[in-house]
Design a protein around this motif. Structure first.
Motif, short mmCIF file in Angstrom:
data_model
loop_
_atom_site.label_atom_id
_atom_site.label_comp_id
_atom_site.label_asym_id
_atom_site.label_seq_id
_atom_site.Cartn_x
_atom_site.Cartn_y
_atom_site.Cartn_z
N THR A 53 0.83 -1.20 0.00
CA THR A 53 0.00 0.00 0.00
C THR A 53 0.86 1.25 0.00
OG1 THR A 53 -0.15 -0.14 2.39
CG2 THR A 53 -2.00 -1.02 1.15
N TYR A 54 1.98 1.18 0.67
CA TYR A 54 2.83 2.36 0.70
C TYR A 54 3.41 2.64 -0.67
CZ TYR A 54 6.01 5.94 2.34
OH TYR A 54 6.65 7.13 2.51
N TRP A 55 3.79 1.59 -1.36
CA TRP A 55 4.32 1.76 -2.71
C TRP A 55 3.26 2.41 -3.60
CZ3 TRP A 55 8.14 2.61 -5.59
CH2 TRP A 55 8.10 2.37 -6.98
N GLN A 56 2.03 1.98 -3.41
CA GLN A 56 0.93 2.56 -4.17
C GLN A 56 0.82 4.05 -3.87
OE1 GLN A 56 -0.20 0.14 -6.20
NE2 GLN A 56 -0.96 1.95 -7.30
N LYS A 57 1.00 4.40 -2.58
CA LYS A 57 0.92 5.81 -2.20
C LYS A 57 2.02 6.61 -2.89
CE LYS A 57 -1.04 5.26 2.42
NZ LYS A 57 -0.66 5.21 3.83
N ILE A 58 3.19 6.03 -2.95
CA ILE A 58 4.30 6.73 -3.60
C ILE A 58 3.98 6.93 -5.08
CG2 ILE A 58 6.70 6.45 -4.39
CD1 ILE A 58 7.43 5.41 -1.69
N LEU A 59 3.42 5.89 -5.69
CA LEU A 59 3.06 6.03 -7.11
C LEU A 59 2.00 7.11 -7.29
CD1 LEU A 59 2.96 2.36 -8.44
CD2 LEU A 59 4.74 4.09 -8.73
N ASN A 60 1.00 7.10 -6.38
CA ASN A 60 -0.06 8.11 -6.46
C ASN A 60 0.54 9.51 -6.32
OD1 ASN A 60 -1.87 6.08 -6.63
ND2 ASN A 60 -2.60 6.25 -4.51
N TYR A 61 1.47 9.61 -5.40
CA TYR A 61 2.09 10.91 -5.17
C TYR A 61 2.80 11.38 -6.44
CZ TYR A 61 5.13 14.52 -3.30
OH TYR A 61 5.77 15.70 -3.10
N CYS A 62 3.55 10.48 -7.06
CA CYS A 62 4.28 10.85 -8.28
C CYS A 62 3.32 11.27 -9.36
CB CYS A 62 5.12 9.68 -8.77
SG CYS A 62 6.45 9.28 -7.67
N GLN A 63 2.20 10.55 -9.44
CA GLN A 63 1.23 10.89 -10.50
C GLN A 63 0.58 12.24 -10.24
OE1 GLN A 63 -1.08 7.35 -10.43
NE2 GLN A 63 0.45 6.23 -11.61
N SER A 64 0.42 12.59 -8.95
CA SER A 64 -0.26 13.84 -8.61
C SER A 64 0.62 15.05 -8.86
CB SER A 64 -0.72 13.81 -7.15
OG SER A 64 0.41 13.97 -6.31
N LYS A 65 1.91 14.82 -9.04
CA LYS A 65 2.82 15.97 -9.21
C LYS A 65 3.13 16.16 -10.68
CE LYS A 65 3.30 16.94 -4.99
NZ LYS A 65 3.18 18.22 -4.33
N PRO A 66 3.27 17.41 -11.10
CA PRO A 66 3.74 17.62 -12.47
C PRO A 66 5.15 17.07 -12.63
CG PRO A 66 3.58 19.70 -11.26
CD PRO A 66 3.00 18.63 -10.40
N LYS A 67 5.39 16.45 -13.75
CA LYS A 67 6.64 15.70 -13.93
C LYS A 67 7.89 16.52 -13.66
CE LYS A 67 6.03 11.38 -15.13
NZ LYS A 67 6.32 10.44 -14.08
N ASN A 68 7.84 17.81 -14.11
CA ASN A 68 9.11 18.54 -14.10
C ASN A 68 9.60 18.91 -12.70
OD1 ASN A 68 6.89 20.06 -13.93
ND2 ASN A 68 7.58 21.70 -15.28
N ASN A 69 8.67 19.15 -11.75
CA ASN A 69 9.21 19.59 -10.46
C ASN A 69 9.13 18.52 -9.38
OD1 ASN A 69 6.66 19.53 -9.49
ND2 ASN A 69 6.42 21.73 -9.28
N MET A 70 8.63 17.38 -9.76
CA MET A 70 8.42 16.38 -8.72
C MET A 70 9.73 15.90 -8.12
SD MET A 70 7.20 12.73 -10.08
CE MET A 70 8.15 11.28 -9.85
N TYR A 71 10.78 15.98 -8.89
CA TYR A 71 12.00 15.36 -8.42
C TYR A 71 12.87 16.29 -7.58
CZ TYR A 71 10.39 11.79 -11.55
OH TYR A 71 9.63 10.84 -12.14
N ASP A 72 12.45 17.56 -7.52
CA ASP A 72 13.19 18.44 -6.61
C ASP A 72 12.67 18.26 -5.20
OD1 ASP A 72 14.49 19.44 -8.73
OD2 ASP A 72 13.02 21.03 -9.09
N ASP A 73 11.71 17.40 -5.13
CA ASP A 73 10.91 17.30 -3.94
C ASP A 73 11.64 16.49 -2.87
OD1 ASP A 73 8.93 16.97 -2.20
OD2 ASP A 73 7.43 16.60 -3.73
N LYS A 74 11.89 17.14 -1.73
CA LYS A 74 12.60 16.44 -0.66
C LYS A 74 11.74 15.34 -0.07
CE LYS A 74 16.42 18.85 -0.45
NZ LYS A 74 17.65 18.31 -0.96
N GLN A 75 10.44 15.56 -0.05
CA GLN A 75 9.63 14.54 0.62
C GLN A 75 9.63 13.24 -0.17
OE1 GLN A 75 5.40 15.28 1.09
NE2 GLN A 75 5.59 17.10 -0.17
N LEU A 76 9.58 13.35 -1.49
CA LEU A 76 9.64 12.13 -2.27
C LEU A 76 11.00 11.46 -2.07
CD1 LEU A 76 8.38 10.20 -4.32
CD2 LEU A 76 9.50 11.53 -6.12
N LEU A 77 12.03 12.30 -2.13
CA LEU A 77 13.38 11.77 -1.98
C LEU A 77 13.54 11.00 -0.68
CD1 LEU A 77 16.39 11.72 -2.86
CD2 LEU A 77 16.66 13.78 -1.48
N PHE A 78 13.15 11.64 0.42
CA PHE A 78 13.37 10.99 1.71
C PHE A 78 12.43 9.82 1.94
CE2 PHE A 78 15.95 14.67 2.66
CZ PHE A 78 16.97 14.08 3.38
#
Lengths: 645, 378
Positions: free
Chosen positions: A266-291
């Motif tokens: 379920t957590y992996w699903q949440k991470i995928l949902n999170y990635c999908q909810s973010k625009p592609k270009n700025n999602m990776y600057d995101d510290k929360q995704l990183l950590f």
């Protein structure tokens, strides 16, 4: 009443108080009050008053005296000793029956919180030992959560700089870090308040906590007394740190919730949902995704590593597992066409469609496989963006978790068929405990890369390392049906590994035969090698016999030493008979050069000799094949190499 | 209100039977005294109404009635007063009425009703009426004869008549702290008075007071700490704290052979109360004259002792006297140290010279003189 002229006024008043303490405590206290009022700035009088109340066990009164003392005589050594007693008592409150300790703790409760606060702060400030200072401040914060907003951040700073300057500060598990991560952070987390800590510092704290706990986990995996539950517990603590830091940084609540019905899937699903909810270009600057992702990866990785080294039942040697390239046989049914694997494919589209089939030794080891796939998911996502990857590398190099990753990165490279990458990683391994794995992998990779001549060296290095204390059994899962690639989690037992080595060597020789016209040596070696898990690989034999028949002679001087399998001997002697084509067999060293066997009736003696030799071999057919094969590979390395070049 | 309506009002009230007319009269009195425009005339009318319809003191012609109220009628009156007063929501209104009903002129003749009313409020307990009583004591002087008589009556009702008075009175300081403070000041005046048949407080009263003060060190200051709501234009009278009065008991107890341990405890509670007196400039907690008053009986005792025995040593070693002097010295020291005494301190210290030697007292006196010198030099 006698009046002592030598006595000072102070002494007189104190003496009066002491005198009547037993007979009339009220009047004694009245004297004490008088003394305190007469000599408000006389430490001895004030301290005496305190001691009298303390001796009498009057908590409230003692607290009052003590408060007065603290506000007036902070610089007096005698008071310091007493203050120290109080702070020591406070720290051992729960685990002591000592009367004085209990009294002091009780007394502390009756001191106004302002003075309590002052006491702890002063003690902390006057403490020369930084550790002691931090402990006291921590005690202060534990007692006065209201002080957290003002002193919490300060203590964080102090602990971090103290760690930097301490002798063991380079090592993540040090006393300051422990205080910071295990005591202070949970305390801060308990307060549902926003703290005055900037983002940079919060992330640094998070890093420190991760580093601490991962290091702790790394250490505990090598010690036996640490149980599974404490490892779970460690992760739980680490997750609560990220929960706390995440809250402070306004991260998505669902990404930092590790408690309610949490599962990896379920957590992996949440991470995928999170990635999908973010625009592609700025999602990776995101510290929360990183950590969140990094930590989750580390959790999965830890589980994966643990599942590779499952705990053994008491009294048994634990068996480790190693992912190796295994073998397929197109004539057997394909396990990939089972419905189960289809379901897995549709689960996540990140898994490549050309994924190899991965097998495990027995069904209860399937977790290894699923743990691995979750790690692969995370790894792919971490590598899906350059910035994310770069940031992850930073964390990763800070954390010094190479040892955690060392197995996985090779597994991953093998999984993705990136053999060169896998080879480089393998060659880097220098850990003595990993040498056996290293050589097995090298042999396997060289075989896949068709670099047959390089195979022998790692095999020879591996043989002496085979675990004598974990004999194990032959595996039935090294060969599956189909054409797809097949990976297997090989048990690191003596038998299974020898079996694997032999299979690799056998295939190397077989596949290398094309380079030579008619290699009797190769054929002979193959006869020796197929014996180990006979008859699993008897399919190799008919083609070889046919080849021998074509060439009408077969010379293999190692026959007497290494071929004891009755079936093979039967096939060979059949060749020798007239029905078999009366093939000229040169398999007994002494005979070969002088007399030619097979010349019709020419030498009855030689024939008899061969029969005797075969008989002798048959008598050996119960010998232990593992030792025989180890001897074979070790003793005949030169002859083996001939067939591999 | 015109003259004719005044007559009409009285006529109407006269038609109602006593004590029901008291109830109606009280409502009218309330309107007269607390309306926005009060004048002498309406004041007079309200006084008339009180005398004729409430307290049944005079008849329609203003002549004193030959017979006082029957006990039953008095009881009914008290009930009406209690109901009426306790239901007035505004404290100032309540106090205004109370002070007028029991004004300094009429208080003496109405003291019986007053005492029973307050006694009832203590027993219920009813804080509204206790606040009125407290204000009343304070405005008339809490050491005045009226206040002392009220105190005597309350002590009689609860200490002498009631069972388990300590339990019944335990929570009184929480319900009406200023009232208790004023009551204590008045009670203190009723004992240890230098007369031939000197009275001592009963042990039950002592232990009751001791418990109150031990458990609540600010109780003695309660009347000073809370400003009473007074009628407009009234001047608030400063409450005397019970400290000096009760100290007197404790200091004098040994020489009058009142050796109960409870005095020691009460005395300590007083010292604790003194040491916690909040800072105030100028000081107002203890009048120096009230302390000085304690010297006289001590000197008297000392003289009696001397007249019986010429040897000075005996006087110095007279345990009760030394205990009294110790206590006195301690109290003075602590009171001075928290700057709680007002008035001419020199007067006190001059009078202390008349007392026999006591080491502590001499320390205290020296300390005082030293400080005085320092003050002068500064």
């Amino acid at each position: 009443m006698e009046i002592d002229l030598e006595q000072t006024d102070e002494e007189y008043v104190i003496q009066r108080a002491k005198e009547c303490f037993k007979t009339d405590p009220y009047s004694a206290k009245a004297w004490m009050l008088t003394a305190k009022s007469l000599y408000p700035n006389n430490f001895t009088v004030q301290f005496e008053a305190y001691l009298i109340e303390k001796d009498a066990g009057n908590v409230k009164e003692a607290a009052k005296c003590f408060s007065d003392l603290i506000s007036k005589f902070q610089q007096t050594p005698d008071l310091w000793k007493e203050i120290e007693k109080v702070t020591v008592a406070l720290r051992s409150e729960t685990d002591t029956d000592d009367v004085e300790t209990q009294f002091l703790c009780e007394m502390f409760k009756h001191i106004s919180s302002e003075v309590q606060h002052k006491l702890l702060l002063f003690t902390a400030d006057h403490c020369e030992d930084t550790m002691e200072h931090c402990r006291l401040l921590l005690l202060l914060l534990q007692r006065f959560p209201t002080a957290i907003s003002s002193y919490g951040p300060r203590l964080v700073d102090t602990l971090m700089s103290a760690e930097k300057h301490s002798v063991d500060g380079y090592y993540p598990i040090n006393s300051y870090r422990k205080l910071l991560v295990c005591e202070l952070l949970p305390l801060l987390a308990k307060q549902e308040i926003k703290l005055d800590l900037n983002q940079k510092l919060l992330l640094k704290l998070l890093n420190k906590a991760i580093e601490y706990y991962l290091c702790y986990l790394g250490r505990s995996s090598t010690t036996i007394q640490d149980t599974e539950s404490s490892i779970e517990n460690t992760w739980f603590k680490l997750f609560s740190v990220i929960e706390f830091i995440g809250k402070q940084l306004n991260w998505e609540p669902y990404l930092i919730n590790f408690t309610l019905n949490w599962s990896k899937e379920t957590y992996w699903q949440k991470i995928l949902n999170y990635c999908q909810s973010k625009p592609k270009n700025n999602m990776y600057d995101d510290k929360q995704l990183l950590f969140c992702l990094s930590l989750f990866f580390m959790y999965c990785l830890n589980e994966y590593n643990a599942s590779l080294f499952p705990e053994s039942s008491p009294g048994q040697t634990s068996t480790h597992y190693l992912l190796v390239e295994a073998f397929t046989d197109p004539t057997l049914p394909n396990p990939m066409s089972e419905p189960k694997s289809k379901k897995r494919k549709s689960d996540t589209d990140i898994i490549h469609t050309t994924n190899p089939y991965i097998s495990v030794e027995k069904p209860d080891l399937k977790a290894i496989h699923s743990n691995f796939l979750m790690c692969v998911n995370c790894w792919d996502l971490l590598y899906s963006s350059e910035s994310l990857h770069r940031e992850f590398l930073k964390i990763h190099s800070n954390l010094k978790i190479d040892s955690w990753l060392s197995v996985f990165v090779i597994d991953f490279a093998i999984y993705r068929a990136r053999y060169d990458e896998a080879l480089i990683c393998c060659q880097k391994i220098s850990d003595n405990n990993m040498l056996l794995q290293k050589y097995i992998r090298l042999a396997s990779i060289f075989y896949i890369k068709k670099n047959y001549s390089s195979c022998l060296e790692p095999i020879l290095l591996a043989l002496p390392l085979l675990p004598a204390n974990n004999p194990g059994v032959l595996s039935n899962n090294l060969i599956v049906g189909g054409n797809q690639r097949h990976l297997h989690y090989l048990p690191l037992t003596k038998m299974a590994m020898l079996q694997y080595i032999v299979k690799v060597l056998l295939r190397c020789i077989k596949e290398n035969m094309g380079k030579h016209d008619y290699s009797e040596l190769s054929i002979g070696h193959i006869f020796v090698l197929v014996q180990l898990d006979w008859p699993q690989e008897e399919d190799f034999i008919p083609a070889l016999l046919e080849e021998i028949q074509q060439h009408r002679s077969f010379q293999y001087h190692l026959f007497q030493n290494y071929i004891i399998n009755v079936d093979i001997m039967e096939e060979l002697t059949y060749l020798w008979t007239s029905q078999g084509g009366q093939i000229h067999l040169e398999i007994i060293p002494n005979l070969g050069s002088q007399r030619r066997i097979g010349t019709r009736g020419a030498d009855k003696g030689a024939k008899e000799e061969l029969k005797q030799a075969i008989k002798k071999q048959v008598a050996r057919s119960n010998e232990k094949l593992d030792d025989l094969l180890i001897n074979f590979i070790q003793n005949e390395r030169a002859l083996l190499l001939q067939t591999l070049v | 209100m015109s003259g004719s309506s005044e007559v009409n009002l009285k006529q109407t009230l006269r038609k109602i039977e006593y004590p029901l007319c008291a109830q109606e009269a009280l409502k009218k009195i309330g309107e007269l005294l607390c309306s926005r425009t009060t004048n002498i005339k309406s004041m007079d009318l309200s006084l008339d109404l009180m005398a004729e319809f409430v307290f049944w003191e005079v008849d329609r012609r203003g002549n004193k009635r030959p017979h006082p109220l029957t006990p039953l009628a008095e009881l009914e009156l008290i009930e009406i007063l209690f109901e009426y007063l306790s239901n007035i929501p505004n404290e100032a209104t309540r106090n205004t009425l109370f002070l007028n009903l029991f004004s300094p002129i009429t208080a003496n003749i109405r003291l019986g009703v007053l005492s029973k009313l307050v006694s009832l409020a203590v027993g219920i307990p009813n804080s509204n009426i206790l606040v009125c009583a407290s204000t009343w004591m304070q405005q008339l002087g809490n050491t005045s004869i009226s206040s002392c008589k009220l105190a005597e009556s309350i002590v009689f009702d609860y200490i002498h008549l009631a069972t388990k008075p300590e339990e019944r009175l335990k929570t009184l300081p929480e319900i009406a702290p200023p009232f208790v403070a004023n009551l204590l000041t008045a009670v203190a005046e009723n004992y240890y008075v230098t007369k031939k048949d000197r009275k001592y407080p009963p042990d039950v009263l002592l232990s009751c007071i001791t418990n109150w003060i031990s458990e609540n060190s600010t109780l003695c200051m309660a009347a000073q700490l809370r400003q009473a709501a007074l009628p407009p234009g009234a001047i608030a009278m400063e409450a005397t704290t019970p400290i000096a009065g009760l100290l007197k008991w404790c200091v004098l107890a040994p020489i009058y052979r009142q050796d109960q341990e409870i005095y020691s405890k009460l005395y300590l509670a007083l010292l604790n109360s003194i040491s916690e007196i909040p800072k105030s400039n100028p000081p107002r907690a203890i009048n120096v004259q009230h302390l000085t008053a304690i010297v006289t009986p001590l000197v008297q005792y000392f003289r009696d002792l001397k007249s019986r025995d010429e040897s000075k040593n005996l006087i110095i070693t007279d345990v009760p006297l030394q205990l009294a002097l110790d206590r006195f010295g301690q109290a003075i020291q602590i009171a001075l140290s928290v700057n709680a005494v007002y008035g001419n301190l020199d007067e006190l210290f001059n009078s202390l010279q008349n007392l026999p030697f006591n080491k502590l007292l001499s320390i205290v006196i020296n300390r005082y003189n030293q400080n005085k010198v320092t003050v002068i030099i500064v």
